[in-house]
Motif scaffolding. Sequence first.
Motif, PDB file in Angstrom:
ATOM      1  N   GLY A 367       0.777  -1.168  -0.311  1.00 12.94           N
ATOM      2  CA  GLY A 367       0.305   0.267  -0.144  1.00 12.94           C
ATOM      3  C   GLY A 367       0.850   1.077  -0.201  1.00 12.94           C
ATOM      4  O   GLY A 367       0.496   2.460  -0.683  1.00 12.94           O
ATOM      5  N   PRO A 369       5.192   2.600   0.661  1.00 12.55           N
ATOM      6  CA  PRO A 369       6.455   2.160   0.554  1.00 12.55           C
ATOM      7  C   PRO A 369       7.190   1.335   2.224  1.00 12.55           C
ATOM      8  O   PRO A 369       5.995   1.997   3.610  1.00 12.55           O
ATOM      9  CB  PRO A 369       7.504   3.076   0.417  1.00 12.55           C
ATOM     10  N   ASP A 388       6.911  -7.641   1.512  1.00 12.28           N
ATOM     11  CA  ASP A 388       6.754  -6.473   0.881  1.00 12.28           C
ATOM     12  C   ASP A 388       5.765  -6.386  -0.438  1.00 12.28           C
ATOM     13  O   ASP A 388       6.283  -7.573  -1.351  1.00 12.28           O
ATOM     14  CB  ASP A 388       7.708  -5.397   0.373  1.00 12.28           C
ATOM     15  N   ASN A 389       4.877  -6.379  -1.308  1.00 11.50           N
ATOM     16  CA  ASN A 389       4.417  -6.166  -2.224  1.00 11.50           C
ATOM     17  C   ASN A 389       3.606  -5.020  -2.707  1.00 11.50           C
ATOM     18  O   ASN A 389       3.357  -4.226  -2.128  1.00 11.50           O
ATOM     19  CB  ASN A 389       3.676  -7.595  -2.056  1.00 11.50           C
ATOM     20  N   TRP A 391       1.055  -2.960  -5.183  1.00  7.54           N
ATOM     21  CA  TRP A 391       0.068  -3.072  -6.442  1.00  7.54           C
ATOM     22  C   TRP A 391      -0.979  -1.693  -6.521  1.00  7.54           C
ATOM     23  O   TRP A 391      -0.039  -0.695  -6.010  1.00  7.54           O
ATOM     24  CB  TRP A 391      -0.371  -4.426  -6.690  1.00  7.54           C
ATOM     25  N   GLN A 392      -1.335  -1.692  -7.079  1.00  5.23           N
ATOM     26  CA  GLN A 392      -2.724  -0.136  -7.219  1.00  5.23           C
ATOM     27  C   GLN A 392      -3.788  -1.164  -7.404  1.00  5.23           C
ATOM     28  O   GLN A 392      -4.705  -2.120  -7.894  1.00  5.23           O
ATOM     29  CB  GLN A 392      -2.271  -0.094  -8.538  1.00  5.23           C
ATOM     30  N   THR A 393      -4.483  -0.215  -6.893  1.00  2.65           N
ATOM     31  CA  THR A 393      -6.249  -0.187  -6.771  1.00  2.65           C
ATOM     32  C   THR A 393      -6.820  -0.436  -8.752  1.00  2.65           C
ATOM     33  O   THR A 393      -7.635  -1.680  -8.525  1.00  2.65           O
ATOM     34  CB  THR A 393      -7.161   1.502  -7.234  1.00  2.65           C
ATOM     35  N   ASP A 484       4.246   6.020 -10.651  1.00  6.77           N
ATOM     36  CA  ASP A 484       5.251   5.036 -10.343  1.00  6.77           C
ATOM     37  C   ASP A 484       6.494   5.826 -10.934  1.00  6.77           C
ATOM     38  O   ASP A 484       7.229   4.971 -11.811  1.00  6.77           O
ATOM     39  CB  ASP A 484       5.160   4.132  -9.360  1.00  6.77           C
ATOM     40  N   ARG A 499       5.749   9.031  -6.531  1.00  9.65           N
ATOM     41  CA  ARG A 499       4.197   8.846  -7.618  1.00  9.65           C
ATOM     42  C   ARG A 499       4.961   9.762  -8.486  1.00  9.65           C
ATOM     43  O   ARG A 499       5.718  10.840  -8.564  1.00  9.65           O
ATOM     44  CB  ARG A 499       3.316   9.782  -7.014  1.00  9.65           C
ATOM     45  N   ASN A 505       0.042   9.703  -0.321  1.00 10.28           N
ATOM     46  CA  ASN A 505      -0.559   7.661  -0.185  1.00 10.28           C
ATOM     47  C   ASN A 505      -0.803   8.216   1.242  1.00 10.28           C
ATOM     48  O   ASN A 505       0.903   8.523   2.072  1.00 10.28           O
ATOM     49  CB  ASN A 505       0.966   7.124  -0.192  1.00 10.28           C
ATOM     50  N   ARG A 510      -4.445   6.201  -0.834  1.00  7.05           N
ATOM     51  CA  ARG A 510      -4.529   7.197  -1.660  1.00  7.05           C
ATOM     52  C   ARG A 510      -5.338   8.177  -2.034  1.00  7.05           C
ATOM     53  O   ARG A 510      -7.120   8.011  -1.974  1.00  7.05           O
ATOM     54  CB  ARG A 510      -3.939   5.990  -3.122  1.00  7.05           C
TER      55      ARG A 510
HETATM   56  P1  AMP Z   1      -3.881   2.515  -4.386  1.00  8.92           P
HETATM   57  O1  AMP Z   1      -4.030   1.657  -5.382  1.00  8.92           O
HETATM   58  O2  AMP Z   1      -4.476   3.134  -3.053  1.00  8.92           O
HETATM   59  O3  AMP Z   1      -3.459   0.940  -4.054  1.00  8.92           O
HETATM   60  O4  AMP Z   1      -2.437   2.965  -3.971  1.00  8.92           O
HETATM   61  C1  AMP Z   1      -1.131   1.632  -5.342  1.00  8.92           C
HETATM   62  C2  AMP Z   1       0.490   3.079  -4.911  1.00  8.92           C
HETATM   63  O5  AMP Z   1       0.122   3.139  -3.881  1.00  8.92           O
HETATM   64  C3  AMP Z   1       0.493   2.796  -6.193  1.00  8.92           C
HETATM   65  O6  AMP Z   1       0.991   3.302  -6.631  1.00  8.92           O
HETATM   66  C4  AMP Z   1       2.265   2.898  -5.120  1.00  8.92           C
HETATM   67  O7  AMP Z   1       2.758   4.453  -5.429  1.00  8.92           O
HETATM   68  C5  AMP Z   1       1.693   3.211  -3.599  1.00  8.92           C
HETATM   69  N1  AMP Z   1       2.303   1.192  -3.228  1.00  8.92           N
HETATM   70  C6  AMP Z   1       1.427   0.167  -3.323  1.00  8.92           C
HETATM   71  N2  AMP Z   1       2.352  -0.493  -2.618  1.00  8.92           N
HETATM   72  C7  AMP Z   1       3.408  -0.295  -2.556  1.00  8.92           C
HETATM   73  C8  AMP Z   1       4.251  -0.751  -2.149  1.00  8.92           C
HETATM   74  N3  AMP Z   1       4.877  -2.238  -1.738  1.00  8.92           N
HETATM   75  N4  AMP Z   1       5.727  -0.270  -2.102  1.00  8.92           N
HETATM   76  C9  AMP Z   1       5.542   1.688  -2.237  1.00  8.92           C
HETATM   77  N5  AMP Z   1       4.601   2.107  -2.353  1.00  8.92           N
HETATM   78  C10 AMP Z   1       3.485   1.379  -2.806  1.00  8.92           C
END
Ligand code: AMP
Length: 633
Positions: A367, A369, A388-389, A391-393, A484, A499, A505, A510
């Motif tokens: 979610g 860094p 750590d993983n 991803w995005q919505t 990103d 971003r 964030n 977000r």
């Molecule tokens: P959301 O769609 O609300 O889950 O936000 C996605 C954004 O959160 C991504 O484009 C990144 O900027 C950030 N994000 C999500 N997971 C990570 C992670 N493991 N490490 C760094 N940034 C992350």
Amino acid sequence: MGNPQGFEAFHQRSITDRDAFWAEQAQLVDWHRPFDRVCNYDNPPFARWFEGGLTNLCHNAVDRHLRDRPDQNALIFVSTETDTEKTYSFRELHTEVQRMAAILKAQGVKKGDRVLIYMPMIPEAAFAMLACVRIGAIHSVVFGGFASHSLASRIEDASPVAIVSADAGSRGGKVVEYKPLLDEAIRLSSHKPGKVVMVNRGLAAFTAVEGRDVDYATERAKVMDVVVPCEWVDATHPSYTLYTSGTTGKPKGVQRDTGGYAVALAASMKHIYMGEPGETYFSTSDIGWVVGHSYIIYGPLIGGMATIMYEGLPIRPDAGIWWSLVEKYKVSVMFSAPTAVRVLKKYDSSFIKRYDLSSLKALFLAGEPLDEPTAKWISDELGKPIVDNYWQTETGWPILAICNGVEKAPSKFGSPGKAVYGYNVKLLDDQTGEELHGSDVKGVVAVEGPLPPGCMQTIWGDDARFVKTYWSSVPGRQVYSTFDWGIRDKDGYYFILGRTDDVINVAGHRLGTREIEESISSHPKIAEVAVVGVADQLKGQVAMAFAVLKDTALLGDEAALLKLEGEVMKLVDEQLGAVARPARVRFVGVLPKTRSGKLLRRAIQAVCEGRDPGDLTTMDDPAALQQIRDMQS
Ligand code: AMP
């Protein structure tokens, strides 16, 4: 290529032999009718996965487990807000979902209709989501922390036939009334839903609107023995939309399919999260976020696991509450966010040590860094792998991770890992679109189409915006931009650097700075405002607002400014919700802009973080930035 069973070969095959790879993964779920085509990418960037196939998400999450594990826990509800704990077996969940489906049908909900869900973390929210996909309706969950203005724009865009809501949520023992926010949102929206199904938790009294609001308990009592079969839908039929913030004030409805999503989640449970049927999954997120959709509701249930739905804070009644649940329910896979770990880090580690955590295989964090001190602390305290993983919505499941279910590999602190199978990840030069092959070179993290199954199909009702927003930002090529920045080391591990757009964030949530700016600008005393995200030790980032007053004479009046700051925060609370509230609202005479009038948000952010604001030759009035700099000292 090295080890043919290894991850590199697995990933390679997912790209070069894409259809055969995903056809295999598709065997992890049930199909009412098999698909004819794995991936139709005739009209890029629109990918249509598993065309011709008929399936149902609810069938895969609930019904199909009735054969092997009817009495096993499916949903474990724990609320430390109302001191409630209740478990539902797959059989019981099946019954409740059918009842909810019957209630929705009685309100006129049909296949393809939208149902908006504005709910706290209670079982009825899960029933509602599953009931929607059971009958082919499209749910749109709106986070309970959002207020009337945010909710209204989502009602407007989704145009739901019905809304499912509750009297109130609760946070830290404080009741948050939902009904007045919902009524106000419906008043603001030009679209009016025909029906509102109200779950009355008895937390806050409310007035039902004649002819529109129906009581869940009353309706449920009428359909106790009802049978509502699954509606078999096309694999490409939308299962839900979920709104997310972007660079404009208007949120985007991320639209997800059915078949591709089921396959992607089932595969991720095996290859990434390594959860086995019969085990327990505990994700501390909320159903209002994508993690809640994928890894509180659908992923674990599709995988035949029990899932914990937790309403409450991580530190109440004490900072051991989550670990006590791990012990009690023998959680094997846990998923949380770095912010939550940073909160726990402030408490004594004996809160972790006093519980038997032997069932836990790994803690996944996503979610935002994951900073090294946080990762190290929790890794040392738990003595378990921390994964750590990233991803995005939009993607619905990880883009970058260590796929330990395919091949065990070490994690590197600060890195979410390598490109996950199915994702052809590239680092691109943001100016030229050129691919950056070298290690440790900064570029935009992009994905070559087609996006793998489970990712967004389009923006709800706006294909053109989908193409323009996500696929047209890198010059000269049609690739999906994550927005990103990232670098990749020589071993293929990525590091996310933040971003490229105006999205911030806050505590893993977000937020679009534009939305907050629009809200603040609606205050009658504010002429103009800039909102930026500023680094914060606990929340990752916080929003800071710099506003210009219509009446600049007020600038010298400290007491009036303090009062105004409070008013602005209250306004944001009421319109968008407390999640969007800026940490501070500061008042300035003028905002730093370019000569052409563009706000220099990045320069403001740099100054707030004590960094060099970079090249300011295009800046109109250098004093504007100096004023902000002076405020920092
Ligand atoms: P959301 O769609 O609300 O889950 O936000 C996605 C954004 O959160 C991504 O484009 C990144 O900027 C950030 N994000 C999500 N997971 C990570 C992670 N493991 N490490 C760094 N940034 C992350």
